[in-house]
Design a protein around this motif. Structure first.
Motif, PDB file in Angstrom:
ATOM      1  N   PRO A 193      20.645 -74.206  38.800  1.00 49.99           N
ATOM      2  CA  PRO A 193      21.510 -73.512  39.755  1.00 49.99           C
ATOM      3  C   PRO A 193      22.923 -73.389  39.182  1.00 49.99           C
ATOM      4  CG  PRO A 193      21.243 -75.825  40.399  1.00 49.99           C
ATOM      5  CD  PRO A 193      20.543 -75.658  39.069  1.00 49.99           C
ATOM      6  N   ARG A 194      23.730 -72.503  39.777  1.00 47.12           N
ATOM      7  CA  ARG A 194      25.108 -72.378  39.265  1.00 47.12           C
ATOM      8  C   ARG A 194      26.005 -73.474  39.832  1.00 47.12           C
ATOM      9  NH1 ARG A 194      27.961 -67.134  42.248  1.00 47.12           N
ATOM     10  NH2 ARG A 194      26.658 -67.140  44.135  1.00 47.12           N
ATOM     11  N   LYS A 195      27.124 -73.660  39.139  1.00 47.48           N
ATOM     12  CA  LYS A 195      28.174 -74.586  39.574  1.00 47.48           C
ATOM     13  C   LYS A 195      29.347 -73.748  40.086  1.00 47.48           C
ATOM     14  CE  LYS A 195      26.854 -78.765  37.697  1.00 47.48           C
ATOM     15  NZ  LYS A 195      25.623 -78.769  38.481  1.00 47.48           N
ATOM     16  N   THR A 253      28.925 -67.293  37.887  1.00 49.37           N
ATOM     17  CA  THR A 253      28.125 -66.245  38.532  1.00 49.37           C
ATOM     18  C   THR A 253      26.649 -66.591  38.331  1.00 49.37           C
ATOM     19  OG1 THR A 253      27.920 -64.901  36.538  1.00 49.37           O
ATOM     20  CG2 THR A 253      29.858 -64.486  37.949  1.00 49.37           C
ATOM     21  N   ARG A 254      25.800 -65.948  39.115  1.00 49.51           N
ATOM     22  CA  ARG A 254      24.351 -66.167  38.944  1.00 49.51           C
ATOM     23  C   ARG A 254      23.908 -65.651  37.569  1.00 49.51           C
ATOM     24  NH1 ARG A 254      25.198 -64.133  44.110  1.00 49.51           N
ATOM     25  NH2 ARG A 254      24.375 -65.330  45.861  1.00 49.51           N
ATOM     26  N   GLU A 255      24.581 -64.582  37.125  1.00 49.82           N
ATOM     27  CA  GLU A 255      24.177 -63.930  35.867  1.00 49.82           C
ATOM     28  C   GLU A 255      24.323 -64.872  34.670  1.00 49.82           C
ATOM     29  OE1 GLU A 255      26.169 -62.541  38.236  1.00 49.82           O
ATOM     30  OE2 GLU A 255      24.642 -61.151  38.979  1.00 49.82           O
ATOM     31  N   ALA A 262      16.306 -61.349  51.946  1.00 45.00           N
ATOM     32  CA  ALA A 262      16.004 -62.040  53.209  1.00 45.00           C
ATOM     33  C   ALA A 262      17.096 -63.069  53.491  1.00 45.00           C
ATOM     34  CB  ALA A 262      14.638 -62.715  53.132  1.00 45.00           C
ATOM     35  N   LEU A 263      17.532 -63.745  52.422  1.00 48.52           N
ATOM     36  CA  LEU A 263      18.616 -64.728  52.547  1.00 48.52           C
ATOM     37  C   LEU A 263      19.951 -64.030  52.833  1.00 48.52           C
ATOM     38  CD1 LEU A 263      19.915 -67.549  52.098  1.00 48.52           C
ATOM     39  CD2 LEU A 263      19.905 -67.038  49.650  1.00 48.52           C
ATOM     40  N   ASP A 264      20.237 -62.992  52.067  1.00 50.30           N
ATOM     41  CA  ASP A 264      21.515 -62.290  52.245  1.00 50.30           C
ATOM     42  C   ASP A 264      21.605 -61.677  53.650  1.00 50.30           C
ATOM     43  OD1 ASP A 264      21.951 -62.960  49.602  1.00 50.30           O
ATOM     44  OD2 ASP A 264      21.139 -61.069  48.844  1.00 50.30           O
ATOM     45  N   ALA A 312      20.131 -62.889  56.346  1.00 53.42           N
ATOM     46  CA  ALA A 312      20.349 -64.001  57.286  1.00 53.42           C
ATOM     47  C   ALA A 312      21.827 -64.385  57.295  1.00 53.42           C
ATOM     48  CB  ALA A 312      19.491 -65.195  56.882  1.00 53.42           C
ATOM     49  N   ARG A 313      22.442 -64.346  56.102  1.00 47.79           N
ATOM     50  CA  ARG A 313      23.877 -64.666  56.030  1.00 47.79           C
ATOM     51  C   ARG A 313      24.717 -63.569  56.685  1.00 47.79           C
ATOM     52  NH1 ARG A 313      23.545 -66.949  49.871  1.00 47.79           N
ATOM     53  NH2 ARG A 313      23.013 -69.091  50.430  1.00 47.79           N
ATOM     54  N   PHE A 314      24.269 -62.340  56.533  1.00 51.83           N
ATOM     55  CA  PHE A 314      24.948 -61.198  57.169  1.00 51.83           C
ATOM     56  C   PHE A 314      24.914 -61.374  58.696  1.00 51.83           C
ATOM     57  CE2 PHE A 314      24.463 -56.313  57.865  1.00 51.83           C
ATOM     58  CZ  PHE A 314      25.830 -56.136  57.983  1.00 51.83           C
ATOM     59  N   GLY A 333      28.519 -65.038  50.012  1.00 51.11           N
ATOM     60  CA  GLY A 333      27.919 -66.144  50.779  1.00 51.11           C
ATOM     61  C   GLY A 333      27.446 -67.278  49.885  1.00 51.11           C
ATOM     62  N   GLY A 334      26.761 -66.952  48.793  1.00 53.92           N
ATOM     63  CA  GLY A 334      26.242 -67.981  47.885  1.00 53.92           C
ATOM     64  C   GLY A 334      27.379 -68.694  47.160  1.00 53.92           C
ATOM     65  N   ALA A 335      28.379 -67.938  46.730  1.00 58.19           N
ATOM     66  CA  ALA A 335      29.515 -68.524  45.995  1.00 58.19           C
ATOM     67  C   ALA A 335      30.327 -69.445  46.915  1.00 58.19           C
ATOM     68  CB  ALA A 335      30.398 -67.412  45.439  1.00 58.19           C
ATOM     69  N   LEU A 352      29.245 -71.215  49.439  1.00 57.61           N
ATOM     70  CA  LEU A 352      28.514 -72.480  49.605  1.00 57.61           C
ATOM     71  C   LEU A 352      28.538 -73.300  48.317  1.00 57.61           C
ATOM     72  CD1 LEU A 352      25.682 -71.095  51.834  1.00 57.61           C
ATOM     73  CD2 LEU A 352      27.111 -73.051  52.401  1.00 57.61           C
ATOM     74  N   THR A 353      28.449 -72.622  47.178  1.00 59.86           N
ATOM     75  CA  THR A 353      28.455 -73.330  45.892  1.00 59.86           C
ATOM     76  C   THR A 353      29.775 -74.086  45.722  1.00 59.86           C
ATOM     77  OG1 THR A 353      26.992 -71.670  44.956  1.00 59.86           O
ATOM     78  CG2 THR A 353      28.172 -73.042  43.388  1.00 59.86           C
ATOM     79  N   LYS A 354      30.862 -73.448  46.170  1.00 57.36           N
ATOM     80  CA  LYS A 354      32.180 -74.090  46.066  1.00 57.36           C
ATOM     81  C   LYS A 354      32.222 -75.339  46.967  1.00 57.36           C
ATOM     82  CE  LYS A 354      37.020 -72.808  46.225  1.00 57.36           C
ATOM     83  NZ  LYS A 354      37.951 -71.944  46.920  1.00 57.36           N
ATOM     84  N   THR A 405      27.020 -77.310  44.075  1.00 59.24           N
ATOM     85  CA  THR A 405      25.825 -76.669  43.532  1.00 59.24           C
ATOM     86  C   THR A 405      25.434 -75.618  44.569  1.00 59.24           C
ATOM     87  OG1 THR A 405      23.578 -77.016  42.694  1.00 59.24           O
ATOM     88  CG2 THR A 405      24.213 -78.323  44.599  1.00 59.24           C
ATOM     89  N   SER A 406      24.394 -74.801  44.262  1.00 61.51           N
ATOM     90  CA  SER A 406      24.120 -73.738  45.233  1.00 61.51           C
ATOM     91  C   SER A 406      23.304 -74.251  46.423  1.00 61.51           C
ATOM     92  CB  SER A 406      23.481 -72.538  44.545  1.00 61.51           C
ATOM     93  OG  SER A 406      22.331 -72.888  43.850  1.00 61.51           O
ATOM     94  N   ALA A 407      23.222 -73.403  47.430  1.00 60.72           N
ATOM     95  CA  ALA A 407      22.642 -73.785  48.730  1.00 60.72           C
ATOM     96  C   ALA A 407      21.131 -73.941  48.661  1.00 60.72           C
ATOM     97  CB  ALA A 407      22.997 -72.704  49.745  1.00 60.72           C
ATOM     98  N   TRP A 408      20.541 -74.605  49.671  1.00 66.50           N
ATOM     99  CA  TRP A 408      19.080 -74.760  49.697  1.00 66.50           C
ATOM    100  C   TRP A 408      18.440 -74.581  51.072  1.00 66.50           C
ATOM    101  CZ3 TRP A 408      22.594 -78.530  48.274  1.00 66.50           C
ATOM    102  CH2 TRP A 408      22.761 -79.608  49.143  1.00 66.50           C
ATOM    103  N   ALA A 468      19.088 -72.469  53.809  1.00 66.32           N
ATOM    104  CA  ALA A 468      18.781 -71.062  54.133  1.00 66.32           C
ATOM    105  C   ALA A 468      17.896 -70.416  53.059  1.00 66.32           C
ATOM    106  CB  ALA A 468      20.075 -70.267  54.345  1.00 66.32           C
ATOM    107  N   PRO A 469      18.129 -70.721  51.753  1.00 66.06           N
ATOM    108  CA  PRO A 469      17.192 -70.194  50.754  1.00 66.06           C
ATOM    109  C   PRO A 469      15.753 -70.665  51.007  1.00 66.06           C
ATOM    110  CG  PRO A 469      19.220 -70.893  49.672  1.00 66.06           C
ATOM    111  CD  PRO A 469      19.333 -71.337  51.111  1.00 66.06           C
ATOM    112  N   GLY A 470      15.585 -71.960  51.289  1.00 68.90           N
ATOM    113  CA  GLY A 470      14.237 -72.485  51.547  1.00 68.90           C
ATOM    114  C   GLY A 470      13.609 -71.816  52.764  1.00 68.90           C
TER     115      GLY A 470
HETATM  116  O1  LIG Z   1      24.480 -68.598  45.090  1.00 70.40           O
HETATM  117  C1  LIG Z   1      23.621 -68.994  44.296  1.00 70.40           C
HETATM  118  O2  LIG Z   1      23.843 -69.143  43.096  1.00 70.40           O
HETATM  119  C2  LIG Z   1      22.268 -69.377  44.809  1.00 70.40           C
HETATM  120  C3  LIG Z   1      21.610 -68.328  45.632  1.00 70.40           C
HETATM  121  O3  LIG Z   1      21.457 -67.129  44.940  1.00 70.40           O
HETATM  122  C4  LIG Z   1      22.289 -68.105  46.956  1.00 70.40           C
HETATM  123  O4  LIG Z   1      22.616 -66.973  47.289  1.00 70.40           O
HETATM  124  O5  LIG Z   1      22.468 -69.107  47.689  1.00 70.40           O
END
Ligand SMILES: O=C(O)C[C@H](O)C(=O)O
Ligand SMILES: NC(=O)c1ccc[n+]([C@@H]2O[C@H](COP(=O)([O-])OP(=O)(O)OC[C@H]3O[C@@H](n4cnc5c(N)ncnc54)[C@H](O)[C@@H]3O)[C@@H](O)[C@H]2O)c1
Length: 306
Positions: A81-83, A87-89, A146-148, A150-152, A213-215, A217-219, A223-226, A228-230
């Protein structure tokens, strides 16, 4: 119905837990390369069965793919996962090798499997899975939209001061900080367009907060979220396992749909027992079309790094 989850980390374990609690699968196999971790998480989850009232049998395996044989659905969450600040890339260098290896092992033991790709950068990992396996395109699904979405809905519910269950909304495009396209024009509260309740400026803020949304939560988490992704992955697994014919934005291989070719990117699809049963082409206005096009250019740049 047998489901394998490769990567018994934060997202994989969360996904297994939601699948078990929803109690629609007979068997979930968790597999990881870290010695004992998948077995340990499977045992820990099984000790919640009497408390949570499920009959799903969860087992763990350290790198033994024979345990995954005959899986109907496989979820790929293996990789790093990213720190904060990444970026995810930036994960492509390590995760591409992991995903390629994992999907070839999965298919060797479950030739009919439907694969849900979660590892990031997800759209590119989904594309890589197509290139590496040559599976029919209905059997490879990337989870991001689906995750994005839900965050929206969460951000919309905040702005509207209402429960998220009152809100409908969808995010298409690439699963990246800049590539997501939240469809604010089509979002609604109980069928009433949200544009009737929220100013253009407030909606713009909702869209920007959704995209990062992902960034965000990562901050906060380091580490990244789990959770809502799960939950989002488990909703896709359930739609396929229970042949629900539900619509989710998923990363799908496009062949002319939305004017795009040879790319996996988030678009609405119908999920049922065959995986992606239909790609739904909705009417986008010119601004939305331009954003999707720009998003696709971003995804293609990352694909070129493979
Ligand atoms: O943000 C991330 O790096 C993980 C995942 O793609 C997310 O959106 O939570
Ligand atoms: N698409 C999405 O919406 C979304 C959402 C959240 C996370 N993610 C991505 O999912 C991935 C996993 O995230 P996480 O938070 O669960 O990470 P994590 O570090 O908690 O778990 C990853 C697991 O993968 C395992 N692994 C690594 N290489 C493996 C291999 N070759 N075979 C089997 N297992 C292997 C690791 O041992 C680890 O347990 C990351 O790439 C993350 O960016 C995507």
């Amino acid at each position: 119905m047998k489901v394998t989850i490769v990567g018994a980390g934060a997202v994989g374990a969360s996904c297994a837990e939601y699948i078990a609690i929803k109690d629609f699968a007979s068997e979930v196999v968790l597999l990881d390369i870290k010695e004992g971790v998948a077995e340990g998480k499977a045992m820990d989850l099984m000790q919640t069965a009497s408390l949570n009232g499920f009959d799903t049998r969860i087992t763990g395996s350290t790198s033994d793919y024979s345990k995954t044989a005959g899986s109907h659905i496989a979820v790929v969450t293996s990789g790093i996962p990213r720190k904060p600040g990444m970026t995810r890339e930036e994960l492509i260098g390590i995760n591409a090798g992991i995903v390629k290896d994992v999907v070839s092992n999965l298919i060797r033991h479950s030739p009919e499997v439907i694969v849900i790709v979660v590892s990031n950068p997800m759209d590119t990992m989904t594309y890589l899975t197509h290139k590496a396996t040559g599976l029919p395109k209905n059997r490879i699904i990337g989870m991001g939209g689906a995750l994005d979405s839900a965050r929206f809905k969460y951000r919309l519910s905040e702005a509207l001061a209402c429960p998220a269950s009152d809100v409908d909304g969808m995010v298409i495009g690439g699963h990246s900080d800049t590539g997501m396209v939240p469809l604010t024009r089509l979002a609604a509260r109980n069928s009433v367009p949200v544009t009737e309740f929220l100013s253009e400026e407030r909606l713009k803020q909702v869209a920007e907060d959704t995209k990062v949304g992902g960034a965000t939560l990562t901050k906060l988490l380091g580490t990244s979220a789990w959770y809502a992704p799960g939950a989002a992955v488990s909703a896709l697994v359930q739609a396929i396992a229970c042949d629900q014919k539900k619509m989710f934005p998923c990363s799908a291989l496009l062949d002319g749909e939305y004017g795009l070719n040879d790319i996996c990117i988030g678009v609405p699809v119908i999920l049922g027992k065959n995986g992606i049963e239909k790609i739904v082409e909705i009417g986008l206005d010119d601004a939305e079309k331009a954003k999707l096009q720009e998003s696709a250019e971003g995804v293609k740049k990352v694909n070129a790094l493979l």
